[in-house]
Enzyme design. Structure first.
Site, short mmCIF file in Angstrom:
data_model
loop_
_atom_site.label_atom_id
_atom_site.label_comp_id
_atom_site.label_asym_id
_atom_site.label_seq_id
_atom_site.Cartn_x
_atom_site.Cartn_y
_atom_site.Cartn_z
N ASP A 128 -2.26 -18.26 -0.02
CA ASP A 128 -3.18 -18.94 -0.90
C ASP A 128 -4.06 -20.23 -0.13
OD1 ASP A 128 -0.78 -20.17 -0.87
OD2 ASP A 128 -1.12 -20.72 -3.01
N TYR A 178 0.67 -1.02 -0.08
CA TYR A 178 -0.12 -0.11 -0.03
C TYR A 178 0.98 1.28 0.03
CZ TYR A 178 -4.64 -2.14 1.32
OH TYR A 178 -5.86 -2.74 1.02
N LYS A 224 3.87 -15.01 1.59
CA LYS A 224 3.73 -15.98 0.44
C LYS A 224 5.48 -16.02 0.16
CE LYS A 224 2.28 -17.61 -3.50
NZ LYS A 224 1.45 -18.68 -3.72
N ASP A 280 -5.94 -7.43 4.35
CA ASP A 280 -7.22 -6.76 3.69
C ASP A 280 -8.23 -7.87 3.27
OD1 ASP A 280 -8.67 -4.77 2.61
OD2 ASP A 280 -7.85 -4.81 0.81
N ASP A 316 -11.70 -9.56 4.82
CA ASP A 316 -13.17 -9.49 4.46
C ASP A 316 -13.59 -11.05 4.22
OD1 ASP A 316 -13.07 -6.77 3.75
OD2 ASP A 316 -13.90 -7.15 1.85
#
Ligand code: IPM
Ligand code: MG
Length: 355
Positions: free
Chosen positions: A220, A142, A188, A244, A248
């Protein structure tokens, strides 16, 4: 009598409606717990842009830093989507988090027993879920440089420094110590160097918390495990963008994104906000679910003020409203005895506290 100064940033869309209900509930808790709250409103997001040409006016930063905590609604909307990026409401929010130094974003996902049928997953998978996503909030892709855009190319950079990882890791381990003492760090590392650093540093910090069990998971796989068997998780520690996305996803375990609160904390001050957005499509209709914001106010009492009794009162009142069958639109199909408006839900919760 203890008194606290709260900066209120209502924002755009449903922001004002849901903040009003949180204030109603705070006032109810104030009168029964001998607390005083004073509020100062500040503009941010699209409304601030419309008013002053800047989605984050300096005055809003000043008011926030002069308060004991910030209670935040939601910002953004299609109306402002075509502005240059630095004028967009979301850019204001990112700058706000950075200026306030709120590097740790805590997003609990709890499944209320009354709502096990509301989840898109089977009740036996979600019943009893109680996890906390600890998301790094002011670093990663970000904010990383270089970033840019030409006609045919766009780029962002995921950067983490050791210090940034150290401080968020400590937060996650400390929180785990108050819970089930398990941290799963998400990265990752099979592909990204920044993630390998993340994994190495988190492993190092874990040595200072011998009681906490640390595991690592690729993002993942974590996305898959979260819906396969969410009860395996206690604290999920992640960087900015993975957090983020996963938060959700985690919100859907509970049945509605309108239920989930968050706390963003740092060295200076905390920001307490629902994890959902400004939902411009339903703004002004009185159908938004105010529970995520009311629960955020409870997190503010707990984390910023240490007012545990008052926070528990709010949490109990939310549970009671749900167990008595009160539901806003978003949850109307799930064992509702009565469907209520945004402000009715706020009043019901406030009344349970007063009694
Ligand atoms: C969130 C939101 C924000 C984010 C947006 C609105 C900038 O999705 O708080 O999760 O990506 O952090
Ligand atoms: Mg988000």
């Amino acid at each position: 009598m203890k008194s606290y100064k709260i900066a209120l940033i209502k924002g755009d869309g449903i922001g004002p409606e849901i903040i009003d209900e949180a204030v109603k509930v705070l006032d109810a808790v104030a009168s029964c717990c001998e607390l005083t709250f004073s509020y100062e409103e500040a503009l941010m997001g699209g409304c601030a842009y419309d008013f002053s040409g800047d989605p984050l006016p300096q005055e809003t930063i000043n008011i926030s830093l002069n308060s004991d905590a910030v209670l935040f609604g939601a910002i953004g909307g299609t109306k402002w989507d075509n502005l240059p990026r630095e004028k967009r409401p979301e850019s204001g929010l990112l700058r706000f988090r950075k200026e306030l130094g709120v590097y740790a974003n805590l997003r609990p996902a709890v499944v209320y027993d009354e709502l096990v049928n509301a989840s898109s997953l089977k009740p036996n998978i979600v019943k009893g879920v109680d996890l906390m996503v600890v998301r790094e909030l002011i670093g990663g892709i970000y904010f990383g440089e270089p970033k840019g855009r030409t006609q045919d190319k766009g780029w962002n950079t995921m950067v983490y420094t050791r210090d940034e990882i150290v401080r968020i890791a400590h937060q996650a381990f400390k929180i785990a110590m108050t819970r089930s003492k398990k941290v799963c760090s998400i990265d990752k590392a099979n592909v990204l160097d920044v993630s390998q650093l993340w994994r190495d540093v988190v492993t190092e910090i874990a040595e200072q918390y011998p009681e906490v069990e640390l595991s690592h998971m690729y993002v993942d796989n974590a996305a898959m495990q979260l819906i396969r068997d969410p009860k395996q998780f206690d604290v999920m520690l992640t960087g900015n963008i993975f957090g983020d996305i996963l938060s959700d996803e985690a919100s859907m375990l509970s049945g509605s994104i309108g239920l989930l609160p968050s706390a963003s904390i740092g060295a200076k001050i905390g920001v307490y906000e629902p994890i959902h957005g400004s939902a411009p499509d339903i703004a002004g209709q009185g159908i938004a679910n105010p529970i995520a914001t009311i629960a955020s106010a409870s997190m503010m009492l707990r984390y910023a003020f240490g007012e545990i009794i008052a926070a528990n009162k709010i949490d109990d009142a939310i549970k009671r409203a749900l167990s008595e069958g009160y539901r806003t639109q978003d949850l109307a199909q799930f064992d509702a005895k009565e469907v209520c408006s945004t402000s009715e839900m706020g009043s019901i919760i406030a009344n349970y506290i007063a009694r």
